[in-house]
Write a protein that holds these residues in place. Structure first.
Motif, PDB file in Angstrom:
ATOM      1  N   HIS A  18       0.812  -1.214   0.000  1.00 61.21           N
ATOM      2  CA  HIS A  18       0.000   0.000   0.000  1.00 61.21           C
ATOM      3  C   HIS A  18       0.850   1.271   0.000  1.00 61.21           C
ATOM      4  O   HIS A  18       0.351   2.348   0.341  1.00 61.21           O
ATOM      5  CB  HIS A  18      -0.952  -0.017   1.197  1.00 61.21           C
ATOM      6  CG  HIS A  18      -1.908  -1.165   1.147  1.00 61.21           C
ATOM      7  ND1 HIS A  18      -3.002  -1.176   0.307  1.00 61.21           N
ATOM      8  CD2 HIS A  18      -1.912  -2.350   1.786  1.00 61.21           C
ATOM      9  CE1 HIS A  18      -3.647  -2.319   0.451  1.00 61.21           C
ATOM     10  NE2 HIS A  18      -3.004  -3.052   1.336  1.00 61.21           N
ATOM     11  N   ALA A  19       2.102   1.147  -0.375  1.00 60.74           N
ATOM     12  CA  ALA A  19       2.994   2.305  -0.403  1.00 60.74           C
ATOM     13  C   ALA A  19       2.546   3.307  -1.465  1.00 60.74           C
ATOM     14  O   ALA A  19       2.271   2.927  -2.602  1.00 60.74           O
ATOM     15  CB  ALA A  19       4.423   1.844  -0.680  1.00 60.74           C
ATOM     16  N   SER A  20       2.467   4.573  -1.077  1.00 60.99           N
ATOM     17  CA  SER A  20       2.019   5.610  -2.006  1.00 60.99           C
ATOM     18  C   SER A  20       2.830   6.900  -1.905  1.00 60.99           C
ATOM     19  O   SER A  20       2.641   7.803  -2.697  1.00 60.99           O
ATOM     20  CB  SER A  20       0.541   5.925  -1.752  1.00 60.99           C
ATOM     21  OG  SER A  20       0.371   6.414  -0.434  1.00 60.99           O
ATOM     22  N   VAL A  21       3.727   6.988  -0.942  1.00 62.92           N
ATOM     23  CA  VAL A  21       4.505   8.202  -0.729  1.00 62.92           C
ATOM     24  C   VAL A  21       5.895   8.023  -1.330  1.00 62.92           C
ATOM     25  O   VAL A  21       6.630   7.109  -0.947  1.00 62.92           O
ATOM     26  CB  VAL A  21       4.620   8.538   0.780  1.00 62.92           C
ATOM     27  CG1 VAL A  21       5.478   9.772   1.002  1.00 62.92           C
ATOM     28  CG2 VAL A  21       3.235   8.728   1.388  1.00 62.92           C
ATOM     29  N   GLN A  22       6.249   8.902  -2.253  1.00 61.47           N
ATOM     30  CA  GLN A  22       7.553   8.830  -2.919  1.00 61.47           C
ATOM     31  C   GLN A  22       8.642   9.415  -2.007  1.00 61.47           C
ATOM     32  O   GLN A  22       8.499  10.511  -1.491  1.00 61.47           O
ATOM     33  CB  GLN A  22       7.518   9.620  -4.231  1.00 61.47           C
ATOM     34  CG  GLN A  22       8.783   9.537  -5.046  1.00 61.47           C
ATOM     35  CD  GLN A  22       8.886   8.214  -5.780  1.00 61.47           C
ATOM     36  OE1 GLN A  22       7.940   7.751  -6.384  1.00 61.47           O
ATOM     37  NE2 GLN A  22      10.041   7.600  -5.712  1.00 61.47           N
ATOM     38  N   LYS A  23       9.706   8.666  -1.821  1.00 62.03           N
ATOM     39  CA  LYS A  23      10.884   9.105  -1.052  1.00 62.03           C
ATOM     40  C   LYS A  23      12.119   8.855  -1.902  1.00 62.03           C
ATOM     41  O   LYS A  23      12.058   8.164  -2.921  1.00 62.03           O
ATOM     42  CB  LYS A  23      11.002   8.318   0.262  1.00 62.03           C
ATOM     43  CG  LYS A  23       9.863   8.529   1.227  1.00 62.03           C
ATOM     44  CD  LYS A  23       9.979   9.855   1.897  1.00 62.03           C
ATOM     45  CE  LYS A  23       8.925  10.006   2.980  1.00 62.03           C
ATOM     46  NZ  LYS A  23       9.017  11.254   3.666  1.00 62.03           N
ATOM     47  N   TYR A  24      13.249   9.384  -1.445  1.00 65.60           N
ATOM     48  CA  TYR A  24      14.509   9.185  -2.158  1.00 65.60           C
ATOM     49  C   TYR A  24      15.586   8.763  -1.167  1.00 65.60           C
ATOM     50  O   TYR A  24      15.695   9.335  -0.076  1.00 65.60           O
ATOM     51  CB  TYR A  24      14.924  10.460  -2.889  1.00 65.60           C
ATOM     52  CG  TYR A  24      13.931  10.843  -3.956  1.00 65.60           C
ATOM     53  CD1 TYR A  24      14.039  10.314  -5.239  1.00 65.60           C
ATOM     54  CD2 TYR A  24      12.856  11.676  -3.670  1.00 65.60           C
ATOM     55  CE1 TYR A  24      13.101  10.618  -6.217  1.00 65.60           C
ATOM     56  CE2 TYR A  24      11.915  11.983  -4.647  1.00 65.60           C
ATOM     57  CZ  TYR A  24      12.051  11.459  -5.908  1.00 65.60           C
ATOM     58  OH  TYR A  24      11.115  11.755  -6.871  1.00 65.60           O
ATOM     59  N   ALA A  25      16.358   7.756  -1.535  1.00 64.19           N
ATOM     60  CA  ALA A  25      17.426   7.255  -0.678  1.00 64.19           C
ATOM     61  C   ALA A  25      18.430   8.370  -0.408  1.00 64.19           C
ATOM     62  O   ALA A  25      18.780   9.141  -1.313  1.00 64.19           O
ATOM     63  CB  ALA A  25      18.110   6.059  -1.325  1.00 64.19           C
ATOM     64  N   SER A  28      22.137   7.368  -2.351  1.00 65.65           N
ATOM     65  CA  SER A  28      22.095   7.054  -3.787  1.00 65.65           C
ATOM     66  C   SER A  28      21.114   7.926  -4.558  1.00 65.65           C
ATOM     67  O   SER A  28      21.215   8.054  -5.766  1.00 65.65           O
ATOM     68  CB  SER A  28      21.722   5.579  -3.992  1.00 65.65           C
ATOM     69  OG  SER A  28      20.361   5.378  -3.642  1.00 65.65           O
ATOM     70  N   GLY A  29      20.136   8.492  -3.842  1.00 62.43           N
ATOM     71  CA  GLY A  29      19.118   9.293  -4.503  1.00 62.43           C
ATOM     72  C   GLY A  29      18.072   8.478  -5.231  1.00 62.43           C
ATOM     73  O   GLY A  29      17.209   9.017  -5.910  1.00 62.43           O
TER      74      GLY A  29
END
Length: 134
Positions: A18-25, A28-29
């Protein structure tokens, strides 16, 4: 009997589904998605408990730390409507009763989640005070 390790794994898979929120490492980005937690008192009770549970076991919690808390929404709702008498308290059961939302007699996670969803729906579609638009 299910171990806590198995339980965390099942819960992590549920959140990932159910993941819907975009994140960035951080380093590494690379993009990845996490779930969004929502509920009543989720930012002060359930969320911190889950964060600690995963942290203690050196595991990644696939959920955003920014949570949608109906308790905060209720506080703002009545703050923006000073002429509206507030409920007896901001406990989930009291707020649900105030808005004529059926409250189950048992106190369990699923019943609380369903009540929080019903509460949020009621608050979102309740008429807005005209003073906000003047």
């Amino acid at each position: 009997m299910t171990s806590t390790f198995e339980l965390r794994g099942r819960f992590s898979r549920f959140l990932a589904k159910h993941a819907s929120v975009q994140k960035y490492a951080k380093y590494s980005g690379r993009p990845f998605k996490v779930a969004e937690l929502a509920g009543h008192k989720v930012s002060t009770f359930d969320g911190p408990w889950l964060q600690e549970w995963y942290w203690r076991n050196d595991e990644f919690l696939p959920a955003s730390y920014a949570m949608l808390d109906t308790l905060q929404y209720v506080r703002w709702y009545f703050r923006d409507r000073p002429n509206l008498p507030p409920p007896q308290s901001v406990k989930l059961a009291d707020v649900c009763k105030y808005f004529d939302i059926p409250v189950p007699h048992s106190h369990d996670a699923l019943a609380d989640a369903k009540s929080a969803v019903a509460l949020m729906r009621r608050l979102r579609w309740h008429p807005q005070p005209s003073a906000l638009y003047d």
